[in-house]
Design a protein around this motif. Structure first.
Motif, mmCIF file in Angstrom:
data_model
loop_
_atom_site.group_PDB
_atom_site.id
_atom_site.type_symbol
_atom_site.label_atom_id
_atom_site.label_comp_id
_atom_site.label_asym_id
_atom_site.label_seq_id
_atom_site.Cartn_x
_atom_site.Cartn_y
_atom_site.Cartn_z
ATOM 1 N N ARG A 191 39.577 22.203 12.504
ATOM 2 C CA ARG A 191 40.315 23.325 11.927
ATOM 3 C C ARG A 191 39.404 24.166 11.023
ATOM 4 O O ARG A 191 39.468 25.397 11.041
ATOM 5 C CB ARG A 191 41.539 22.832 11.150
ATOM 6 N N VAL A 192 38.566 23.496 10.251
ATOM 7 C CA VAL A 192 37.613 24.212 9.397
ATOM 8 C C VAL A 192 36.642 25.001 10.262
ATOM 9 O O VAL A 192 36.377 26.180 10.018
ATOM 10 C CB VAL A 192 36.861 23.232 8.468
ATOM 11 N N SER A 193 36.121 24.359 11.299
ATOM 12 C CA SER A 193 35.155 24.998 12.178
ATOM 13 C C SER A 193 35.732 26.217 12.892
ATOM 14 O O SER A 193 35.026 27.196 13.144
ATOM 15 C CB SER A 193 34.657 23.987 13.209
ATOM 16 N N ASP A 194 37.003 26.175 13.214
ATOM 17 C CA ASP A 194 37.656 27.266 13.937
ATOM 18 C C ASP A 194 38.134 28.405 13.033
ATOM 19 O O ASP A 194 38.535 29.453 13.531
ATOM 20 C CB ASP A 194 38.872 26.732 14.712
ATOM 21 N N ASP A 195 38.067 28.212 11.738
ATOM 22 C CA ASP A 195 38.568 29.205 10.788
ATOM 23 C C ASP A 195 37.596 30.393 10.695
ATOM 24 O O ASP A 195 36.432 30.215 10.321
ATOM 25 C CB ASP A 195 38.726 28.549 9.420
ATOM 26 N N PRO A 196 38.059 31.592 11.015
ATOM 27 C CA PRO A 196 37.184 32.768 10.951
ATOM 28 C C PRO A 196 36.564 33.002 9.573
ATOM 29 O O PRO A 196 35.426 33.469 9.473
ATOM 30 C CB PRO A 196 38.100 33.935 11.334
ATOM 31 N N SER A 197 37.286 32.684 8.510
ATOM 32 C CA SER A 197 36.717 32.894 7.178
ATOM 33 C C SER A 197 35.566 31.922 6.925
ATOM 34 O O SER A 197 34.604 32.261 6.235
ATOM 35 C CB SER A 197 37.786 32.767 6.090
ATOM 36 N N VAL A 198 35.647 30.730 7.478
ATOM 37 C CA VAL A 198 34.546 29.762 7.362
ATOM 38 C C VAL A 198 33.381 30.211 8.240
ATOM 39 O O VAL A 198 32.216 30.136 7.840
ATOM 40 C CB VAL A 198 35.013 28.339 7.734
ATOM 41 N N GLN A 199 33.698 30.684 9.427
ATOM 42 C CA GLN A 199 32.655 31.127 10.352
ATOM 43 C C GLN A 199 31.836 32.294 9.800
ATOM 44 O O GLN A 199 30.689 32.483 10.196
ATOM 45 C CB GLN A 199 33.274 31.518 11.690
ATOM 46 N N SER A 200 32.405 33.039 8.881
ATOM 47 C CA SER A 200 31.683 34.178 8.300
ATOM 48 C C SER A 200 30.738 33.771 7.170
ATOM 49 O O SER A 200 29.942 34.596 6.707
ATOM 50 C CB SER A 200 32.677 35.222 7.795
ATOM 51 N N LEU A 201 30.809 32.534 6.739
ATOM 52 C CA LEU A 201 29.949 32.072 5.645
ATOM 53 C C LEU A 201 28.524 31.820 6.132
ATOM 54 O O LEU A 201 28.315 31.392 7.265
ATOM 55 C CB LEU A 201 30.509 30.780 5.047
ATOM 56 N N PRO A 202 27.543 32.043 5.277
ATOM 57 C CA PRO A 202 26.147 31.807 5.688
ATOM 58 C C PRO A 202 25.870 30.340 6.025
ATOM 59 O O PRO A 202 24.998 30.051 6.835
ATOM 60 C CB PRO A 202 25.320 32.264 4.486
ATOM 61 N N GLU A 203 26.628 29.445 5.443
ATOM 62 C CA GLU A 203 26.423 28.012 5.675
ATOM 63 C C GLU A 203 27.064 27.510 6.971
ATOM 64 O O GLU A 203 26.875 26.369 7.360
ATOM 65 C CB GLU A 203 27.003 27.183 4.515
ATOM 66 N N TYR A 204 27.809 28.385 7.626
ATOM 67 C CA TYR A 204 28.536 27.944 8.809
ATOM 68 C C TYR A 204 27.612 27.404 9.901
ATOM 69 O O TYR A 204 27.920 26.401 10.543
ATOM 70 C CB TYR A 204 29.407 29.063 9.388
ATOM 71 N N SER A 205 26.513 28.048 10.117
ATOM 72 C CA SER A 205 25.573 27.602 11.151
ATOM 73 C C SER A 205 25.117 26.168 10.889
ATOM 74 O O SER A 205 25.080 25.337 11.795
ATOM 75 C CB SER A 205 24.365 28.535 11.215
#
Length: 91
Positions: A18-32
């Motif tokens: 759920r965290v991985s699929d969250d667009p707001s999380v995906q926009s973070l620099p740490e997401y990668s």
């Protein structure tokens, strides 16, 4: 640990998805970094499940489709009772 406890522990993986699929999380620099770490951990987990019995073939979450092929006494006994599948017993 029995099957109920194992499946409950998988709720952590559900949360990570759920965290991985969250667009707001995906926009973070740490997401990668997060996505790469999750993929690395998943690869190790998939190895444990690849030889295990398929218990939920229609499940869309791969980590909930199968069980590990091996387990300790309580887990092996519970899997046999619930699913009629014999796992390899390990100490």
């Amino acid at each position: 640990m029995d099957v109920s406890e194992y499946l409950n522990d998988l709720s952590v993986r559900d949360l990570l998805q759920r965290v991985s699929d969250d667009p707001s999380v995906q926009s973070l620099p740490e997401y990668s970094w997060f996505a790469n770490e999750l993929a690395s951990i998943d690869e190790g987990f998939k190895v444990l499940l690849i030889r295990g019995p398929l218990i939920r073939p229609e499940e869309h979450r791969w980590w909930r489709r199968s069980l590990p092929a091996v387990g300790r006494t309580d887990f092996v006994t519970d899997v046999k009772e619930r699913y009629g599948v014999e796992l390899t017993l390990v100490d």
